[in-house]
Design a protein around this motif. Structure first.
Motif, PDB file in Angstrom:
ATOM      1  N   GLY A   1       9.585   6.450   5.767  1.00  0.00           N
ATOM      2  CA  GLY A   1       9.703   5.766   4.478  1.00  0.00           C
ATOM      3  C   GLY A   1       9.227   4.329   4.551  1.00  0.00           C
ATOM      4  N   ARG A   2       8.428   3.993   5.571  1.00  0.00           N
ATOM      5  CA  ARG A   2       7.879   2.628   5.634  1.00  0.00           C
ATOM      6  C   ARG A   2       6.521   2.626   4.947  1.00  0.00           C
ATOM      7  NH1 ARG A   2       9.570   2.255  11.590  1.00  0.00           N
ATOM      8  NH2 ARG A   2       7.668   3.514  11.719  1.00  0.00           N
ATOM      9  N   ILE A   3       6.257   1.564   4.220  1.00  0.00           N
ATOM     10  CA  ILE A   3       5.075   1.526   3.365  1.00  0.00           C
ATOM     11  C   ILE A   3       3.804   1.343   4.170  1.00  0.00           C
ATOM     12  CG2 ILE A   3       3.893   0.132   1.598  1.00  0.00           C
ATOM     13  CD1 ILE A   3       6.686  -0.246   0.374  1.00  0.00           C
TER      14      ILE A   3
ATOM     15  N   ALA B   1       0.283  -0.688  -8.235  1.00  0.00           N
ATOM     16  CA  ALA B   1       1.619  -0.696  -7.634  1.00  0.00           C
ATOM     17  C   ALA B   1       2.025  -2.132  -7.321  1.00  0.00           C
ATOM     18  CB  ALA B   1       1.634   0.139  -6.361  1.00  0.00           C
ATOM     19  N   GLU B   2       1.064  -2.944  -6.870  1.00  0.00           N
ATOM     20  CA  GLU B   2       1.339  -4.356  -6.591  1.00  0.00           C
ATOM     21  C   GLU B   2       1.881  -5.031  -7.851  1.00  0.00           C
ATOM     22  OE1 GLU B   2      -2.282  -6.055  -5.233  1.00  0.00           O
ATOM     23  OE2 GLU B   2      -1.810  -5.736  -3.123  1.00  0.00           O
ATOM     24  N   LYS B   3       1.220  -4.725  -8.964  1.00  0.00           N
ATOM     25  CA  LYS B   3       1.572  -5.379 -10.216  1.00  0.00           C
ATOM     26  C   LYS B   3       2.986  -4.955 -10.658  1.00  0.00           C
ATOM     27  CE  LYS B   3      -0.331  -5.716 -14.730  1.00  0.00           C
ATOM     28  NZ  LYS B   3      -1.233  -4.980 -15.585  1.00  0.00           N
ATOM     29  N   LEU B   4       3.248  -3.646 -10.510  1.00  0.00           N
ATOM     30  CA  LEU B   4       4.525  -3.130 -11.003  1.00  0.00           C
ATOM     31  C   LEU B   4       5.676  -3.551 -10.117  1.00  0.00           C
ATOM     32  CD1 LEU B   4       3.619   0.399 -12.332  1.00  0.00           C
ATOM     33  CD2 LEU B   4       4.273  -1.614 -13.633  1.00  0.00           C
ATOM     34  N   THR B   5       5.463  -3.559  -8.792  1.00  0.00           N
ATOM     35  CA  THR B   5       6.559  -3.880  -7.890  1.00  0.00           C
ATOM     36  C   THR B   5       6.671  -5.371  -7.680  1.00  0.00           C
ATOM     37  OG1 THR B   5       5.105  -3.674  -6.001  1.00  0.00           O
ATOM     38  CG2 THR B   5       6.325  -1.717  -6.633  1.00  0.00           C
ATOM     39  N   GLY B   6       5.592  -6.074  -7.941  1.00  0.00           N
ATOM     40  CA  GLY B   6       5.606  -7.510  -7.709  1.00  0.00           C
ATOM     41  C   GLY B   6       5.407  -7.854  -6.246  1.00  0.00           C
ATOM     42  N   TRP B   7       5.058  -6.858  -5.435  1.00  0.00           N
ATOM     43  CA  TRP B   7       4.796  -7.097  -3.998  1.00  0.00           C
ATOM     44  C   TRP B   7       3.295  -7.047  -3.750  1.00  0.00           C
ATOM     45  CZ3 TRP B   7       8.262  -7.768   0.164  1.00  0.00           C
ATOM     46  CH2 TRP B   7       9.607  -7.726  -0.201  1.00  0.00           C
ATOM     47  N   ARG B   8       2.808  -7.940  -2.856  1.00  0.00           N
ATOM     48  CA  ARG B   8       1.410  -7.861  -2.434  1.00  0.00           C
ATOM     49  C   ARG B   8       1.338  -6.879  -1.281  1.00  0.00           C
ATOM     50  NH1 ARG B   8      -1.930  -9.412  -5.814  1.00  0.00           N
ATOM     51  NH2 ARG B   8      -3.490  -9.796  -4.154  1.00  0.00           N
TER      52      ARG B   8
ATOM     53  N   ALA C   1      10.501  -1.076   4.304  1.00  0.00           N
ATOM     54  CA  ALA C   1      11.139   0.165   3.838  1.00  0.00           C
ATOM     55  C   ALA C   1      10.858   0.317   2.343  1.00  0.00           C
ATOM     56  CB  ALA C   1      12.634   0.097   4.081  1.00  0.00           C
ATOM     57  N   LEU C   2      10.601   1.534   1.910  1.00  0.00           N
ATOM     58  CA  LEU C   2      10.237   1.786   0.523  1.00  0.00           C
ATOM     59  C   LEU C   2      11.335   1.301  -0.426  1.00  0.00           C
ATOM     60  CD1 LEU C   2       8.160   3.177  -1.382  1.00  0.00           C
ATOM     61  CD2 LEU C   2       9.687   5.151  -1.355  1.00  0.00           C
ATOM     62  N   SER C   3      12.572   1.518  -0.017  1.00  0.00           N
ATOM     63  CA  SER C   3      13.687   1.197  -0.917  1.00  0.00           C
ATOM     64  C   SER C   3      13.721  -0.288  -1.237  1.00  0.00           C
ATOM     65  CB  SER C   3      15.007   1.644  -0.279  1.00  0.00           C
ATOM     66  OG  SER C   3      15.138   1.012   0.979  1.00  0.00           O
ATOM     67  N   LYS C   4      13.152  -1.079  -0.360  1.00  0.00           N
ATOM     68  CA  LYS C   4      13.176  -2.523  -0.593  1.00  0.00           C
ATOM     69  C   LYS C   4      12.151  -2.917  -1.660  1.00  0.00           C
ATOM     70  CE  LYS C   4      13.521  -6.863   1.811  1.00  0.00           C
ATOM     71  NZ  LYS C   4      13.220  -7.612   2.999  1.00  0.00           N
ATOM     72  N   VAL C   5      10.997  -2.243  -1.594  1.00  0.00           N
ATOM     73  CA  VAL C   5       9.893  -2.589  -2.494  1.00  0.00           C
ATOM     74  C   VAL C   5      10.008  -1.815  -3.799  1.00  0.00           C
ATOM     75  CG1 VAL C   5       7.381  -2.498  -2.766  1.00  0.00           C
ATOM     76  CG2 VAL C   5       8.386  -3.139  -0.569  1.00  0.00           C
ATOM     77  N   PHE C   6      10.357  -0.540  -3.699  1.00  0.00           N
ATOM     78  CA  PHE C   6      10.396   0.369  -4.845  1.00  0.00           C
ATOM     79  C   PHE C   6      11.850   0.558  -5.254  1.00  0.00           C
ATOM     80  CE2 PHE C   6       9.957   4.740  -6.650  1.00  0.00           C
ATOM     81  CZ  PHE C   6       9.060   4.436  -7.648  1.00  0.00           C
ATOM     82  N   ARG C   7      12.343  -0.426  -6.002  1.00  0.00           N
ATOM     83  CA  ARG C   7      13.764  -0.376  -6.391  1.00  0.00           C
ATOM     84  C   ARG C   7      13.869   0.269  -7.750  1.00  0.00           C
ATOM     85  NH1 ARG C   7      14.578  -6.319  -6.125  1.00  0.00           N
ATOM     86  NH2 ARG C   7      16.521  -6.048  -7.277  1.00  0.00           N
ATOM     87  N   ILE C   8      14.517   1.460  -7.819  1.00  0.00           N
ATOM     88  CA  ILE C   8      14.596   2.155  -9.105  1.00  0.00           C
ATOM     89  C   ILE C   8      16.055   2.411  -9.466  1.00  0.00           C
ATOM     90  CG2 ILE C   8      12.318   3.202  -9.207  1.00  0.00           C
ATOM     91  CD1 ILE C   8      13.445   5.646  -7.800  1.00  0.00           C
ATOM     92  N   VAL C   9      16.327   2.270 -10.746  1.00  0.00           N
ATOM     93  CA  VAL C   9      17.689   2.533 -11.243  1.00  0.00           C
ATOM     94  C   VAL C   9      17.600   3.402 -12.481  1.00  0.00           C
ATOM     95  CG1 VAL C   9      18.646   0.377 -10.359  1.00  0.00           C
ATOM     96  CG2 VAL C   9      17.648   0.452 -12.648  1.00  0.00           C
TER      97      VAL C   9
ATOM     98  N   LEU D   1      12.020   0.624 -12.926  1.00  0.00           N
ATOM     99  CA  LEU D   1      11.593   0.010 -11.665  1.00  0.00           C
ATOM    100  C   LEU D   1      11.890  -1.482 -11.779  1.00  0.00           C
ATOM    101  CD1 LEU D   1      10.029   0.019  -8.960  1.00  0.00           C
ATOM    102  CD2 LEU D   1       7.971  -0.436 -10.309  1.00  0.00           C
ATOM    103  N   ILE D   2      12.628  -1.984 -10.773  1.00  0.00           N
ATOM    104  CA  ILE D   2      12.940  -3.417 -10.796  1.00  0.00           C
ATOM    105  C   ILE D   2      11.960  -4.101  -9.850  1.00  0.00           C
ATOM    106  CG2 ILE D   2      14.693  -5.164 -10.381  1.00  0.00           C
ATOM    107  CD1 ILE D   2      16.729  -2.859 -10.795  1.00  0.00           C
ATOM    108  N   SER D   3      11.146  -4.974 -10.418  1.00  0.00           N
ATOM    109  CA  SER D   3      10.111  -5.599  -9.591  1.00  0.00           C
ATOM    110  C   SER D   3      10.708  -6.745  -8.789  1.00  0.00           C
ATOM    111  CB  SER D   3       8.970  -6.098 -10.479  1.00  0.00           C
ATOM    112  OG  SER D   3       9.376  -7.273 -11.103  1.00  0.00           O
ATOM    113  N   ARG D   4       9.903  -7.311  -7.927  1.00  0.00           N
ATOM    114  CA  ARG D   4      10.365  -8.329  -6.994  1.00  0.00           C
ATOM    115  C   ARG D   4      10.967  -9.522  -7.738  1.00  0.00           C
ATOM    116  NH1 ARG D   4       6.545 -10.736  -2.177  1.00  0.00           N
ATOM    117  NH2 ARG D   4       8.237 -11.395  -0.810  1.00  0.00           N
ATOM    118  N   ASP D   5      10.359  -9.834  -8.908  1.00  0.00           N
ATOM    119  CA  ASP D   5      10.885 -10.986  -9.640  1.00  0.00           C
ATOM    120  C   ASP D   5      11.901 -10.569 -10.709  1.00  0.00           C
ATOM    121  OD1 ASP D   5       9.135  -9.689 -11.190  1.00  0.00           O
ATOM    122  OD2 ASP D   5       7.781 -11.365 -11.553  1.00  0.00           O
ATOM    123  N   GLY D   6      12.440  -9.350 -10.548  1.00  0.00           N
ATOM    124  CA  GLY D   6      13.561  -8.946 -11.384  1.00  0.00           C
ATOM    125  C   GLY D   6      13.165  -8.314 -12.703  1.00  0.00           C
TER     126      GLY D   6
END
Lengths: 150, 871
Positions: free
Chosen positions: B357-359, B366-373, B381-389, B419-424
């Motif tokens: 599960g490591r990216i 995906a960068e845009k949606l997750t806010g991660w480069r 770990a995926l769960s850190k970058v791809f936070r879904i509720v 999906l909760i992006s890096r900047d919330g």
């Protein structure tokens, strides 16, 4: 007056009356020595460049001044002046245009061809005589001629 | 394919190269062995053949020596003579004859010397004069020959007396009575023949030679001179223990081919054989190095060939391998590029992970949606970058990776996921996951694909909103919206609530023509019109706009306005008609009213127009008159042009005329004056007073004519001169002229008043002439005044500047004011005021050329004059 006897005048004039009047005026002022009279432009050229009957004219005895009428038979006065100025020997020879005309065009053309003076013959003889006297005095006595051999 | 698969492994390639190389080396070795054996065989045979030849030659040489001895010992005449001489030793003649004979034979058979010895070894006669006695070794041999009565060979021996090696053949000589009377010694020098023979070789080479040895004690003695060592004959010896030396082997009894070391300790191949009837052994040898030289060359080439073959094999296989590798890498790279390009250009967001599960990859969406480069997300770990509720509960949703790993199949995830992006930031997404499997079907990672649903949801919301708006709008419309079939009844499928207001029917009554069809509502006169208009619009698939009448439920006729168009399916089939109908009865009424007004207006306009037409006709006529006038004007201007040309010609003529005048007319005047003067001067005594007076009159007249001519010329010049326009200070000009006048006539006392700074635009020369004439006149006509005054000034009148020159002089009769400016016109006598009468004419001409005018005023004679001019 010593100088006057030595230096001559060339009078280029076709009108015999005018010749006589001029000579008379010169005489009146004692400048009658050595006046050579020619009646037309051709003769004047012969005299100046020692051709024809003037072929034997001694060298180094050019006139001190040329009195030139404009209206002349054969070669007119301006044409004569032009030829004189084109020739190195007569290039600097003083030329006084002495004419009845007062046409601006004639005056302008005369000076363009490096005439030294332009004088209109007055009708009044006293005035005419005075003009001739001044001319003789100026060109024969006062004016310093070009050094020989220049 | 098998081969290719096999070749793609590096170890396989190396093994193949090794095997092929070993095979090549082994083949080369076999070839080498075979060649060596062949060569050795052939070289040995060659050696043996040569040895055999040499031995034969040696033996023949010995036999020849024996034969010579035998012949000599059999010659009866020689023996007789010898016998005779032995008995009569003093017979010099006989001894000389015998000696001559000996010498002859010696020379003929090429012996070193031929010697006669007594039985008891006393030297009797010798072909060699230097020989006086025998050495001990010869003595011994002679004795041996005497004893056995046979022809005896000596061995090679070193003669101490002559310091030479000799080989003697000794033959006992018998007389007729078979008594031994003497011994004949045939002495040869081996260096003459045998040693060169031994040294020579029938084939060209460098090391081959033959040697003859014999045993002497416990060593072997070399009998001949050697090729590679000088002075060896009977001197060089080897102990019998040096067994590697072929010569030693010969003594030890070996025969045949022997490989050993020679006297120079070089490796040689030797043929060993005993020489029959002698204690000698002959050894023919050749250096192995020479023998195998050509073979070494062959080996060299063989090795080169082997190396080349191995090299070629290795290079070939390496090339095949590497090109295969390159292909593989290229394909790998291409597919990787394809993968990346796809990944990065795809419109959906994609994340790939490994089994834990490591990216691994994260595409731009995906960068845009997750806010991660991607670089910072990789390895996390995926769960850190791809936070879904869950969208509603906001509870964490199970990681899709875990689900995929658990189930091992493609899974679509539940909707309503945020999906909760890096900047919330929270974005609704739709996602799915799929396992990545290796060639064995083992899961090695997960691909996660998801999409931002914000816009979709937004669009749905917008759609719902617009539907709502539309329905509200339709119910509020002043008119009805419809959808109907294209049939004669206009069978309605849908009508909006507006129908009721328009017709008094409810939608349910009209739909499917339940109570009444729409066509029946249309005014019977308009039904066909509506049908035609709609069909025409349908043909061109364009919209139709029509106005017609309907009859409502309450029988009221209403005007309606309808706009609609055909609804076509994708394949161009007509589905029905859609449009809008509204009530325009009010408008129609207003229009009718308007039409009435318009009619009235039109009539009014018509009346006015007629009136206007009349006026235009009149105007036309006057225009035509104008045209005729213009034509006339053109004619006039043409005429003027002609006149001008004529004038120009005249002017030219005038010019040449004035030139002649100036020159030719003046000359005779000068003569008249000049000669009159001469008369006055030179002949005064011959003339009386009256005559002198006449002469004076003649001169005055001629001078006056001269002035006249000059003035006339000036006048003509004024007319011809080209104007040069420039600004010019008229006041300054006046000052100058006055100054000149004062200079010419210094006795006069004239007061002048000149206005300051008046400027005009004009020709400087001509205006100077004007000022000269006017001021000159003023000066002239005030000469009788004690207090003369001249004014130059300007007055403003009628909005123009009028310059004037005023004097307090003679003045003139105003009745003649106009004549002043005519040439030669004078108002005073020449005696009173001299002049030609041309000056003012000239002034007028100049002022006219400047477009101005000039006039004179005076209050009468003696009251002064004023000349005005305007430029």
């Amino acid at each position: 007056m010593d100088k006057i006897t030595k230096r001559s005048i060339l009078l280029v004039e076709d009108n015999p009356d005018d010749i006589e009047l001029t000579l008379h005026a010169l005489e009146e002022h004692h400048i009658a020595n050595q006046v050579e009279v020619v009646r037309d432009g051709e003769q004047a050229l012969d005299f100046l460049f020692r051709k024809g009957k003037y072929a034997d004219r001694p060298a180094n005895e050019d006139p001190a001044v040329v009195l030139l009428d404009l209206k002349l038979p054969k070669i007119d006065g301006l044409e004569l002046l032009k030829r004189m100025r084109e020739n190195p020997n007569t290039q600097y020879l003083p030329v006084v245009i002495l004419t009845s005309s007062r046409e601006e065009q004639d005056i302008l053309n005369g000076y363009k061809l490096h005439a030294n003076s332009f004088i209109r013959k007055p009708v009044n003889f006293e005035q005419f005589s005075e003009v001739v006297r001044n001319l003789g005095l100026y060109w024969l006595v006062i004016n310093e001629p070009l050094p020989k051999g220049e | 394919m098998m081969n290719q698969a096999f070749l793609s492994k590096k170890s396989h390639i190396v093994a193949l190269i090794v095997v092929l190389s070993l095979l090549t080396i082994f083949t080369s070795y076999l070839y080498y062995r075979y060649q060596t054996k062949n060569l050795r065989q052939s070289k040995q045979e060659e050696l043996q053949a040569i040895a055999h030849l040499k031995l034969n030659q040696l033996m023949r040489w010995r036999q020849e020596r024996s034969a010579d001895a035998a012949v000599m010992s059999q010659r009866r005449f020689f023996l007789l003579r010898l016998d005779q001489w032995l008995r009569d030793r003093d017979n010099v003649k006989l001894s000389a004859a015998i000696l001559e004979d000996l010498k002859m034979v010696q020379q003929a058979y090429n012996y070193e010397s031929i010697v006669l010895s007594s039985v008891d070894s006393k030297l009797l006669l010798s072909s060699d004069d230097n020989l006086v006695h025998f050495d001990s070794l010869t003595n011994k041999k002679i004795k041996a020959a005497v004893d056995n009565g046979q022809i005896t060979h000596s061995d090679f021996y070193y003669c101490n007396l002559e310091n030479k090696i000799h080989y003697d053949v000794i033959a006992p000589l018998l007389n007729a009575g078979n008594r031994l009377i003497a011994v004949l010694i045939l002495r040869s020098s081996p260096e003459e023949f045998v040693f060169p023979l031994m040294q020579s070789w029938p084939t060209p080479n460098k090391t081959a030679e033959t040697l003859i040895v014999r045993q002497e004690g416990d060593s072997v003695l070399f009998l001949n001179n050697l090729r590679h060592l000088t002075d060896t004959a009977l001197k060089l010896r080897f102990p019998l223990t040096a067994k590697e030396v072929p010569a030693v082997q010969a003594i030890l009894g070996y025969q045949g081919i022997w490989g050993g070391k020679d006297y120079l300790a070089k490796d040689v191949l030797a043929d060993i054989r005993p020489v029959p009837n002698t204690p000698w052994y002959m050894i023919s040898k050749i250096d192995k190095s020479e023998l195998f030289r050509e073979f070494y060359v062959e080996i060299f080439y063989l090795i080169i060939f082997t190396i080349l073959v191995i090299g070629t094999i290795s290079a070939g296989l390496s090339f095949v391998y590497s090109s295969r590798q390159r292909n593989i890498y290229r394909r790998l790279w291409q597919s990787h590029q394809e993968f990346k390009t796809t990944l990065y250009s795809i419109g959906d967001a994609v994340i790939t992970t490994d089994i834990l599960g490591r990216i691994k990859y994260l595409n731009p969406v995906a960068e845009k949606l997750t806010g991660w480069r991607e670089p910072s997300a990789t390895g996390k770990a995926l769960s850190k970058v791809f936070r879904i509720v869950n969208e509603e509960t906001h509870n964490p949703v199970e990681s899709p990776v875990e689900r995929v790993l658990k189930e091992g199949v493609v899974v679509g995830l539940a909707n309503h996921t945020l999906l909760i992006s890096r900047d919330g930031k929270e974005n609704p997404i739709a996602d799915s996951g799929a396992p990545i499997k290796d060639e064995n079907g083992k899961i090695v990672g997960v691909v996660l694909v998801f999409r931002d649903q914000t816009e979709e949801r937004e669009a749905q919301k917008t759609l719902r909103e617009s539907e709502r708006k539309l329905s509200t709008l339709m119910s509020n419309l002043q008119g009805m919206v419809y959808f109907c079939l294209n049939d004669r009844d206009w069978t309605m499928k849908f009508v909006s609530q507006g129908l009721f207001g328009l017709t008094g029917y409810l939608p349910g009554e009209l739909i499917e023509n339940k109570v009444i069809s729409y066509n029946e509502l249309i005014h019977p006169e308009d039904q066909q019109y509506v049908w035609d208009a709609v069909q025409a619009a349908l043909k061109t698939q364009s919209a139709y706009t029509i106005e017609y009448r309907i009859i409502a439920r309450d029988k009221v006729v209403k005007w309606v306005w309808e706009r609609g168009q055909g609804v076509f399916s994708a394949d161009g089939e007509l589905q029905g008609l859609e449009g809008f109908i509204s009530d325009i009865t009010e408008r129609k009424r207003a229009e009718e009213q308007l039409a009435k007004y318009r009619e009235q207006l039109e009539e009014l306009v018509k009346a006015r127009t007629e009136d206007l037409h009349e006026k235009i006709e009149k105007l036309d006529k006057s225009q035509k008159a104008l045209l005729y006038m213009v034509e006339d004007l053109n004619k006039v201007s043409e005429e003027l042009k002609k006149r001008r040309l004529e004038l120009e010609t005249t002017n030219k003529e005038l010019e040449s005329f004035s030139y002649s005048v100036s020159h030719d007319l003046r000359a005779p005047l000068r003569s008249i004056d000049g000669f009159s003067r001469f008369l006055q001067e030179g002949y005064a005594d011959k003339l009386d007073e009256k005559g002198l007076h006449y002469l004076e009159r003649v001169r005055a007249a001629s001078q006056r004519m001269g002035r006249l001519i000059d003035d006339l010329l000036a006048l003509s010049r004024t007319a011809r001169k080209t104007m040069k326009w420039e600004p010019l200070n008229l006041s300054k000009l006046a000052e100058e002229v006055i100054a000149e006048l004062r200079e010419q006539d210094p006795d006069r006392d004239v007061e002048t008043d000149i206005v300051d700074g008046k400027t005009v635009t004009g020709d400087a020369q001509l205006l100077k002439t004007v000022m000269e004439n006017l001021l000159g006149n003023a000066w002239k006509f005030t000469k009788q005044r004690k207090k003369a005054k001249i004014v130059f000034g300007v007055v403003e009148k009628n909005r123009e500047q009028q310059f004037f020159i005023n004097d307090n002089g003679a003045g003139f009769d105003p009745n003649y004011a106009d004549k002043l400016f005519t040439p030669f016109q004078r108002l005073h006598s020449a005696e009173e005021f001299p002049g030609t009468g041309i000056g003012l004419a000239n002034v007028r001409r100049i002022i006219s050329r400047h477009g101005g005018r000039v006039w004179a005023e005076s209050d009468g004679s003696g009251k002064g004059a004023t000349v005005y001019f305007v430029i």
